[in-house]
Design a protein around this motif. Sequence first.
Motif, mmCIF file in Angstrom:
data_model
loop_
_atom_site.group_PDB
_atom_site.id
_atom_site.type_symbol
_atom_site.label_atom_id
_atom_site.label_comp_id
_atom_site.label_asym_id
_atom_site.label_seq_id
_atom_site.Cartn_x
_atom_site.Cartn_y
_atom_site.Cartn_z
ATOM 1 N N ASP A 1 0.841 -1.196 0.000
ATOM 2 C CA ASP A 1 0.000 0.000 0.000
ATOM 3 C C ASP A 1 0.874 1.243 0.000
ATOM 4 N N VAL A 2 0.391 2.266 -0.664
ATOM 5 C CA VAL A 2 1.026 3.571 -0.648
ATOM 6 C C VAL A 2 0.058 4.511 0.046
ATOM 7 N N LEU A 3 0.530 5.222 1.064
ATOM 8 C CA LEU A 3 -0.312 6.179 1.766
ATOM 9 C C LEU A 3 -0.050 7.574 1.222
ATOM 10 N N VAL A 4 -1.125 8.310 0.991
ATOM 11 C CA VAL A 4 -1.026 9.666 0.467
ATOM 12 C C VAL A 4 -1.786 10.599 1.395
ATOM 13 N N ALA A 5 -1.109 11.608 1.923
ATOM 14 C CA ALA A 5 -1.766 12.617 2.750
ATOM 15 C C ALA A 5 -2.511 13.559 1.810
ATOM 16 N N SER A 6 -3.813 13.607 1.948
ATOM 17 C CA SER A 6 -4.656 14.390 1.037
ATOM 18 C C SER A 6 -5.304 15.558 1.758
ATOM 19 N N LEU B 106 -7.606 2.346 -2.611
ATOM 20 C CA LEU B 106 -8.197 1.240 -1.873
ATOM 21 C C LEU B 106 -9.208 1.713 -0.835
ATOM 22 N N ARG B 107 -8.850 2.783 -0.108
ATOM 23 C CA ARG B 107 -9.709 3.251 0.978
ATOM 24 C C ARG B 107 -9.095 4.500 1.607
ATOM 25 N N SER B 108 -9.883 5.107 2.470
ATOM 26 C CA SER B 108 -9.356 6.147 3.348
ATOM 27 C C SER B 108 -8.694 5.406 4.505
ATOM 28 N N PHE B 109 -7.398 5.583 4.665
ATOM 29 C CA PHE B 109 -6.666 4.835 5.691
ATOM 30 C C PHE B 109 -6.960 5.369 7.087
ATOM 31 N N THR B 110 -6.986 6.682 7.254
ATOM 32 C CA THR B 110 -7.216 7.256 8.575
ATOM 33 C C THR B 110 -8.699 7.415 8.839
ATOM 34 N N SER B 111 -9.054 7.324 10.127
ATOM 35 C CA SER B 111 -10.433 7.580 10.526
ATOM 36 C C SER B 111 -10.425 8.171 11.926
ATOM 37 N N ASP C 59 -7.212 17.719 0.265
ATOM 38 C CA ASP C 59 -8.552 17.884 -0.305
ATOM 39 C C ASP C 59 -9.597 17.045 0.416
ATOM 40 N N THR C 60 -9.213 15.843 0.860
ATOM 41 C CA THR C 60 -10.178 14.965 1.534
ATOM 42 C C THR C 60 -9.998 14.972 3.054
ATOM 43 N N GLN C 61 -9.019 15.722 3.536
ATOM 44 C CA GLN C 61 -8.716 15.797 4.965
ATOM 45 C C GLN C 61 -8.493 14.413 5.562
ATOM 46 N N SER C 62 -7.729 13.606 4.837
ATOM 47 C CA SER C 62 -7.471 12.244 5.288
ATOM 48 C C SER C 62 -6.184 11.727 4.682
ATOM 49 N N VAL C 63 -5.833 10.521 5.088
ATOM 50 C CA VAL C 63 -4.732 9.795 4.470
ATOM 51 C C VAL C 63 -5.361 8.665 3.683
ATOM 52 N N LEU C 64 -5.076 8.614 2.392
ATOM 53 C CA LEU C 64 -5.669 7.623 1.503
ATOM 54 C C LEU C 64 -4.674 6.501 1.231
ATOM 55 N N ALA C 65 -5.173 5.276 1.092
ATOM 56 C CA ALA C 65 -4.342 4.116 0.769
ATOM 57 C C ALA C 65 -4.560 3.731 -0.687
#
Length: 124
Positions: A21-26, A43-48, A28-34
């Motif tokens: 998985d590659v995590l991207v700090a976004s 794949l999903r929003s990694f952070t919640s 625009d979505t105020q999250s970390v995406l996988a």
Amino acid sequence: MVRTVIAFLSFAIFVIPTRADVLVASRDTQSVLAYNETSGACLRSFTSGGDLEQPESMVFGPDGNLYTCDRMTDSILVFNGKTGAFMRTFVQGGTGGLTGPRNLSFSPDGVLFVSSNATDAVLV
């Protein structure tokens, strides 16, 4: 394969060492995406949870958890390194001289260094 953090103007990328998985700090979505490392598919929003507003940079700590700096709230948030669930606020906004956190790095002995962009300082 070398796995490292790469910081950009609008996001940071981190490859999870134990998965593809590659995590991207976004911002625009105020999250970390996988994303899938091979196909590039999201794949999903990694952070919640937590109050992540403008993730700037992230790093896995020696405890295996994901530390993310938030430029909007001037804070460092900690997420579970396996599930992405919010765990705690490591540095609360407005404390410790942190203003505009930009980059994070752990020393070999586990000390967290954070660059404070607005004050041109590196904080320990």
